[in-house]
Enzyme design. Structure first.
Site, PDB file in Angstrom:
ATOM      1  N   ARG A  84     115.436   3.316  75.220  1.00 21.49           N
ATOM      2  CA  ARG A  84     115.765   2.145  76.025  1.00 21.49           C
ATOM      3  C   ARG A  84     117.264   2.019  76.275  1.00 21.49           C
ATOM      4  O   ARG A  84     117.677   1.493  77.312  1.00 21.49           O
ATOM      5  CB  ARG A  84     115.226   0.931  75.257  1.00 21.49           C
ATOM      6  CG  ARG A  84     115.493  -0.397  75.771  1.00 21.49           C
ATOM      7  CD  ARG A  84     114.560  -0.763  76.888  1.00 21.49           C
ATOM      8  NE  ARG A  84     114.716  -2.171  77.182  1.00 21.49           N
ATOM      9  CZ  ARG A  84     115.795  -2.702  77.728  1.00 21.49           C
ATOM     10  NH1 ARG A  84     116.818  -1.935  78.071  1.00 21.49           N
ATOM     11  NH2 ARG A  84     115.873  -3.994  77.957  1.00 21.49           N
ATOM     12  N   ASP A  87     105.968  -2.706  84.477  1.00 19.16           N
ATOM     13  CA  ASP A  87     105.821  -4.119  84.119  1.00 19.16           C
ATOM     14  C   ASP A  87     105.064  -4.832  85.224  1.00 19.16           C
ATOM     15  O   ASP A  87     105.066  -4.388  86.379  1.00 19.16           O
ATOM     16  CB  ASP A  87     107.191  -4.770  83.899  1.00 19.16           C
ATOM     17  CG  ASP A  87     107.052  -6.070  83.111  1.00 19.16           C
ATOM     18  OD1 ASP A  87     106.980  -6.009  81.874  1.00 19.16           O
ATOM     19  OD2 ASP A  87     106.960  -7.139  83.731  1.00 19.16           O
TER      20      ASP A  87
HETATM   21  O1  CP3 Z   1     101.300  -1.578  77.383  1.00 18.92           O
HETATM   22  C1  CP3 Z   1     102.208  -0.762  77.610  1.00 18.92           C
HETATM   23  O2  CP3 Z   1     102.660   0.011  76.738  1.00 18.92           O
HETATM   24  C2  CP3 Z   1     102.656  -0.585  79.059  1.00 18.92           C
HETATM   25  C3  CP3 Z   1     103.776  -1.311  79.509  1.00 18.92           C
HETATM   26  C4  CP3 Z   1     103.761  -2.818  79.733  1.00 18.92           C
HETATM   27  C5  CP3 Z   1     104.944  -3.582  79.604  1.00 18.92           C
HETATM   28  N1  CP3 Z   1     104.694  -4.864  80.016  1.00 18.92           N
HETATM   29  C6  CP3 Z   1     106.235  -3.044  79.155  1.00 18.92           C
HETATM   30  C7  CP3 Z   1     107.256  -3.992  78.654  1.00 18.92           C
HETATM   31  C8  CP3 Z   1     102.752  -3.695  80.145  1.00 18.92           C
HETATM   32  C9  CP3 Z   1     101.279  -3.426  80.358  1.00 18.92           C
HETATM   33  C10 CP3 Z   1     103.355  -4.982  80.345  1.00 18.92           C
HETATM   34  C11 CP3 Z   1     102.624  -6.165  80.850  1.00 18.92           C
HETATM   35  C12 CP3 Z   1     103.285  -7.471  80.905  1.00 18.92           C
HETATM   36  N2  CP3 Z   1     104.598  -7.752  81.207  1.00 18.92           N
HETATM   37  C13 CP3 Z   1     102.608  -8.693  80.747  1.00 18.92           C
HETATM   38  C14 CP3 Z   1     101.132  -8.840  80.516  1.00 18.92           C
HETATM   39  C15 CP3 Z   1     100.712  -8.455  79.123  1.00 18.92           C
HETATM   40  C16 CP3 Z   1     100.920  -9.470  78.088  1.00 18.92           C
HETATM   41  O3  CP3 Z   1     101.597  -9.140  77.077  1.00 18.92           O
HETATM   42  O4  CP3 Z   1     100.386 -10.579  78.205  1.00 18.92           O
HETATM   43  C17 CP3 Z   1     103.557  -9.734  80.891  1.00 18.92           C
HETATM   44  C18 CP3 Z   1     103.278 -11.214  80.770  1.00 18.92           C
HETATM   45  C19 CP3 Z   1     104.819  -9.120  81.212  1.00 18.92           C
HETATM   46  C20 CP3 Z   1     106.127  -9.799  81.528  1.00 18.92           C
HETATM   47  C21 CP3 Z   1     107.104  -9.395  80.503  1.00 18.92           C
HETATM   48  N3  CP3 Z   1     107.772  -8.184  80.508  1.00 18.92           N
HETATM   49  C22 CP3 Z   1     107.447 -10.083  79.303  1.00 18.92           C
HETATM   50  C23 CP3 Z   1     106.942 -11.454  78.907  1.00 18.92           C
HETATM   51  C24 CP3 Z   1     108.315  -9.254  78.590  1.00 18.92           C
HETATM   52  C25 CP3 Z   1     108.911  -9.484  77.228  1.00 18.92           C
HETATM   53  C26 CP3 Z   1     110.288 -10.043  77.237  1.00 18.92           C
HETATM   54  C27 CP3 Z   1     110.933  -9.972  75.862  1.00 18.92           C
HETATM   55  O5  CP3 Z   1     112.130  -9.680  75.820  1.00 18.92           O
HETATM   56  O6  CP3 Z   1     110.218 -10.188  74.851  1.00 18.92           O
HETATM   57  C28 CP3 Z   1     108.512  -8.089  79.362  1.00 18.92           C
HETATM   58  C29 CP3 Z   1     109.376  -6.944  79.009  1.00 18.92           C
HETATM   59  C30 CP3 Z   1     108.668  -5.717  78.577  1.00 18.92           C
HETATM   60  N4  CP3 Z   1     107.662  -5.137  79.285  1.00 18.92           N
HETATM   61  C31 CP3 Z   1     108.935  -4.924  77.422  1.00 18.92           C
HETATM   62  C32 CP3 Z   1     108.063  -3.831  77.473  1.00 18.92           C
HETATM   63  C33 CP3 Z   1     107.986  -2.689  76.512  1.00 18.92           C
HETATM   64  C34 CP3 Z   1     110.031  -5.196  76.385  1.00 18.92           C
HETATM   65  C35 CP3 Z   1     111.376  -5.240  77.011  1.00 18.92           C
HETATM   66  C36 CP3 Z   1     112.424  -4.304  76.449  1.00 18.92           C
HETATM   67  O7  CP3 Z   1     112.172  -3.116  76.129  1.00 18.92           O
HETATM   68  O8  CP3 Z   1     113.567  -4.767  76.365  1.00 18.92           O
END
Ligand code: CP3
Length: 343
Positions: free
Chosen positions: A37, A74
């Site tokens: 990352r 995402d």
């Molecule tokens: O499942 C997987 O491995 C595939 C990748 C994936 C991500 N997001 C990567 C990610 C998937 C399927 C998602 C879906 C997603 N994104 C949802 C629906 C699933 C759920 O958990 O209900 C939602 C609501 C999101 C929007 C989103 N993106 C949020 C709320 C966040 C977290 C923010 C935080 O800092 O906690 C993200 C970021 C995100 N998407 C990360 C990952 C691995 C972490 C961010 C990082 O690496 O800094």
């Protein structure tokens, strides 16, 4: 007949022990993910760099004997591609300029989305080329309502403002949902064209809606999305994940046209089985918190889920995504236990 176990279950076959994958299996609980990352300037840039995104998909597959890979991307790439810039505030989550601050709601053209998201499909085809033939590749998108909530209020968190907008500005909200249905259908169809074997719709904010509103903002848009996918020639199975649907789980499973449904942590397996159409594959639903606890509690939880879904088509998963605090060893233990049928 495919040797992809997960696809056999999605077609209604019972497979014992069940196939397993984990929501958010690529993510911050893995030290190698945190390392990777740092190579991208921000999270969206990470999603749009096929080389990095492909590596993120493959990381959990190297560690664990999983039946499926999920595209690394995402749900918020859709608003981003519609011209609503998305950014992440460290430790807080996603941000967008809220539609609620605007007098009139306008969007980019949904027909532009696929061109803008070309790097995502490049990732899908790179992953398909890199994984084994027996591994299922899952494409995904957010459900129209879930994505709409981020666009309406500009962040996650309390959804009361979104419900009020749905009542107070029905034409605006319905038009937004229609744009998202079209953009999402095209985005998912492009993932299938690039090599995805099945699709999951993350309707993560299905909770707290009265029945009539659930019907309007979740059931009808999902029906339209599934129908539009068919019209675009997509034939792969679609898993719907209406997290928090509660008593409306059955309506979602019966009426939206999805092939399978993800069961969230608090929904009992027996309830889900009764409410879903006979023979429909169900996915779920181990409590993600158990992976942080580990030990006997984790083992007992895995056995409980295996027993609860036994005898019907089941894909093992968590009831929501794995959290950054979960030690990777816990996931290794989960997979090991499943392979041994819980023994
Ligand atoms: O499942 C997987 O491995 C595939 C990748 C994936 C991500 N997001 C990567 C990610 C998937 C399927 C998602 C879906 C997603 N994104 C949802 C629906 C699933 C759920 O958990 O209900 C939602 C609501 C999101 C929007 C989103 N993106 C949020 C709320 C966040 C977290 C923010 C935080 O800092 O906690 C993200 C970021 C995100 N998407 C990360 C990952 C691995 C972490 C961010 C990082 O690496 O800094």
């Amino acid at each position: 007949m495919t040797d992809r176990k997960m696809l056999r279950v999605l077609a209604g076959e019972r497979v014992d022990p069940p196939p397993v994958w984990i929501m958010r299996q690529a993510g911050r609980y893995l030290p190698e993910y945190r390392q990777l990352r740092t190579k991208a300037k921000d999270f969206m840039d990470f999603c749009y760099t096929p080389e990095l995104a492909t590596e993120a998909v493959l990381q959990p597959l190297r560690r664990f004997d999983l039946d499926a890979a999920i595209l690394f991307s995402d749900i918020l790439v859709i608003p981003d591609a519609l011209g609503h810039r998305v950014w992440f505030v460290e430790g807080e989550g996603p941000r967008l300029d809220p539609l609620l601050d605007r007098e009139s709601w306008t969007y980019g053209d949904p027909d532009q989305v696929v061109a803008r998201l070309a790097p995502v499909y490049e990732t899908v085809s790179r992953v398909r080329a890199a994984i084994s033939d027996s591994t299922t590749l899952i494409g995904f998108a957010g459900g129209p309502w879930t994505v709409a909530t981020y666009m309406i209020q500009g962040e996650g968190g309390d959804k009361d403002r979104c419900r009020r907008a749905a009542y107070a500005r029905p034409a605006d909200v319905d038009a937004l949902l229609a744009v998202l249905v079209e953009a999402t259908a095209q985005h998912l169809a492009a993932q299938v064209a690039a090599g995805a074997d099945c699709l999951q719709i993350f309707e993560s904010w299905s909770e707290g809606l009265p029945e009539s509103l659930f019907e309007r903002v979740i059931i009808r848009p999902t029906q339209a999305l599934v129908a539009r996918l068919k019209a675009l020639g997509v034939t792969v199975p679609v898993i719907g994940f209406p997290r928090g649907a509660g008593a409306l789980f059955g309506r979602y499973a019966q009426e939206t046209g999805v092939a399978a449904v993800g069961v969230d942590t608090q929904t009992p397996a027996a309830f889900a089985r009764r409410e879903a159409p006979a023979g429909m594959a169900l996915q779920g639903n181990l409590d993600p918190q158990l992976l942080i606890c580990g030990g006997e509690a984790l083992d007992a939880g895995v056995r409980e889920v295996l027993a609860a879904f036994k005898g019907s088509p089941h894909i093992f998963n968590l009831g929501h995504g794995i959290t950054p605090q979960a030690p990777p060893e816990s996931l290794a233990r989960v997979v090991e236990l499943i392979r041994r049928g819980g023994d």
